[in-house]
Design an enzyme around this catalytic site. Structure first.
Site, mmCIF file in Angstrom:
data_model
loop_
_atom_site.group_PDB
_atom_site.id
_atom_site.type_symbol
_atom_site.label_atom_id
_atom_site.label_comp_id
_atom_site.label_asym_id
_atom_site.label_seq_id
_atom_site.Cartn_x
_atom_site.Cartn_y
_atom_site.Cartn_z
ATOM 1 N N GLY A 118 -14.032 -3.949 -0.337
ATOM 2 C CA GLY A 118 -15.398 -3.413 -0.229
ATOM 3 C C GLY A 118 -15.672 -2.378 -1.304
ATOM 4 O O GLY A 118 -16.745 -2.368 -1.917
ATOM 5 N N ARG A 149 0.829 -1.221 0.000
ATOM 6 C CA ARG A 149 0.000 0.000 0.000
ATOM 7 C C ARG A 149 0.858 1.264 0.000
ATOM 8 O O ARG A 149 0.458 2.274 -0.585
ATOM 9 C CB ARG A 149 -0.934 -0.007 1.206
ATOM 10 C CG ARG A 149 -2.007 -1.043 1.021
ATOM 11 C CD ARG A 149 -3.051 -0.976 2.084
ATOM 12 N NE ARG A 149 -4.156 -1.839 1.702
ATOM 13 C CZ ARG A 149 -5.036 -2.346 2.539
ATOM 14 N NH1 ARG A 149 -4.956 -2.094 3.815
ATOM 15 N NH2 ARG A 149 -6.005 -3.118 2.099
ATOM 16 N N GLY A 187 -9.286 -7.675 -1.190
ATOM 17 C CA GLY A 187 -9.626 -8.545 -0.065
ATOM 18 C C GLY A 187 -9.153 -9.964 -0.262
ATOM 19 O O GLY A 187 -8.031 -10.203 -0.705
#
Ligand code: AMP
Length: 431
Positions: free
Chosen positions: A411, A38, A388
């Site tokens: 999500g 990330r 995910g």
């Protein structure tokens, strides 16, 4: 949902203070960051801004901390429930102990290690503020020069962040002249740092969000055909909306994983102790009908790998049936299903995949997900993997570099595919 949002390249950032919302919610083990993906993902936007003369103020959340920067520290609903279950004479001490423990979040969920790692990756110092909108952040932001980088503390240390409190959003905005959202993983949340702040500053997206919306947007609105969607994972309830909207777009819809058993039951098959959402049976039948009416090739598993218990080392066997015997649960798709699914994926132009085909974290039940990952990798299709668990499975099984795009938001990518508006993107300026 079609987005055509301005990016950092569409505005003049030179000499400006720019607040960038990143997703630095990285995993830790024993105080060490175990996966820097990330942070690496955020580099192109940060480097662009630094290279174009902006003073860069970064913010992010990390985990689910207590509101340690508010005057009144609050425990979570779960913690309160646990304390309420104790004998009355123990509750006061338990509350005091829980509040004391909660204070530890200031160090446990601090972004300081991220600033250090980011500095290493950028090859330049990254200043760290010890608060979010307090005196340290404000002083450091105020003194920040062009080309310099500052990271402020975990925005969720304030309860106002998740409440999207306008006063808090305004405080955040007051440190900058431009807002850039580059955190796709939280773009489906209307929080102060992901959306609220755009009420007070010109707002554009960073390169990460730009890439997510352009690749997924193209797949949904103008897909190379045949368009195949593969949905798996544990719960139908999370994905009913996505199934419903994808049925209107795809040529083939493949359902695997625990989700498949709700469809099995709806069709009158036995499902043993497999996870199954009894209250979704009618909906499952409606979806099957909708797929049929639209001429969508709707595929469910035809054989299964079943286990005695939901345990990694449980006794397991293959059954050549779409009915699960009593006392057994379906934990992976069988070989015939793997072949059936692989055949449909083979000639695909576009594949969108969200959710593993079985309990892929456990080797005995990973072969279905592996087979589908291989089929997608070898298909030559534009392949988009929802974040995910499906992204983790593709990475763990070694197919990550064969995919066109692995979304950085689980999500958020599901909501995008469902066609819902993402507040963190909707709030940005149109081109
Ligand atoms: P989701 O978050 O809905 O994508 O679900 C991902 C989870 O579904 C993973 O942790 C898998 O282990 C789990 N899963 C997949 N197939 C099954 C199954 N047949 N039974 C129980 N859990 C499953």
């Amino acid at each position: 949902m079609t987005y055509n949002k301005k990016s950092v390249e569409d505005i003049d950032v030179s000499g400006k203070k720019v607040l960038v919302r990143c997703d630095f919610n990285v995993p830790f083990k024993d105080g060490v960051i175990t996966d820097t993906k990330r942070i690496v993902g955020a580099l192109p936007t940060i480097e662009y801004l630094v290279g174009h003369g902006a003073a860069v103020i970064l913010c992010s959340h990390m985990g689910r901390p207590h509101n340690v920067f508010n005057a009144e520290l609050k425990l979570s609903k779960k913690e309160i429930k646990k304390i309420d279950e104790l004998p009355e004479n123990e509750r006061e001490a338990a509350t005091a102990a829980a509040l004391e423990k909660a204070k530890g979040d200031i160090t446990k969920l601090s972004l300081k290690p991220v600033a250090e790692k980011l500095s290493e990756l950028l090859g330049k110092p990254v200043q760290m503020a010890s608060d979010v909108v307090g005196p340290d952040a404000k002083a450091k932001a105020g003194a920040l020069k062009c080309g310099e980088v500052l990271l402020i503390e975990n925005v969720r240390f304030h309860a106002e962040e998740e409440k999207n409190d306008p006063a808090f959003a305004k405080e955040l905005a007051s440190m900058a002249e431009i807002y850039v959202n580059d955190a796709f993983g939280t773009a489906h949340r209307a929080h102060a740092s992901t959306a609220g702040v755009a009420d007070y500053l010109p707002a554009v997206c960073g390169f990460l969000i730009e890439k997510e919306i352009s690749i997924m947007g193209k797949a949904l609105n103008d897909p190379e055909r045949p368009f195949v969607a593969i949905l798996g994972g544990a719960k139908d309830s999370d994905k009913i909306g996505v199934i419903n909207s994808l049925i209107e777009k795809v040529d083939t819809l493949i359902i695997g994983g625990g989700m498949a058993y709700t469809f099995f039951r709806a069709l009158g098959n036995s499902t043993g102790t497999s996870i199954c959402e009894e209250d979704k049976l009618d909906l499952a039948l409606e979806l099957i009908k909708k797929a049929k009416d639209r001429g969508v090739n709707f595929l469910l598993p035809v054989d299964n790998i079943i286990g005695r218990e939901y345990k990694e080392d449980t006794t397991f066997m293959r059954i050549y049936s779409d009915s699960i015997p009593d006392g057994w649960m379906g934990l992976d798709i069988g070989e015939k299903t793997q072949e059936l699914f692989a055949k449909s994926i083979e000639g695909a132009g576009t594949v969108v995949w969200n959710g593993p085909m079985g309990v892929s974290e456990w080797e005995n039940f990973a072969s279905g997900t592996r087979a589908v990952a291989r089929a997608v990798a070898e298909s030559g299709a534009v392949s988009i993997i929802g974040g995910g668990d499906s992204a983790a499975a593709v990475e763990q099984l070694g197919f990550a570099d064969k995919m066109t795009h692995i979304s950085t938001g689980g999500g958020a990518s599901l909501e995008f595919l469902e066609g819902l508006e993402l507040p963190g993107i909707a709030c940005l300026q149109d081109k």
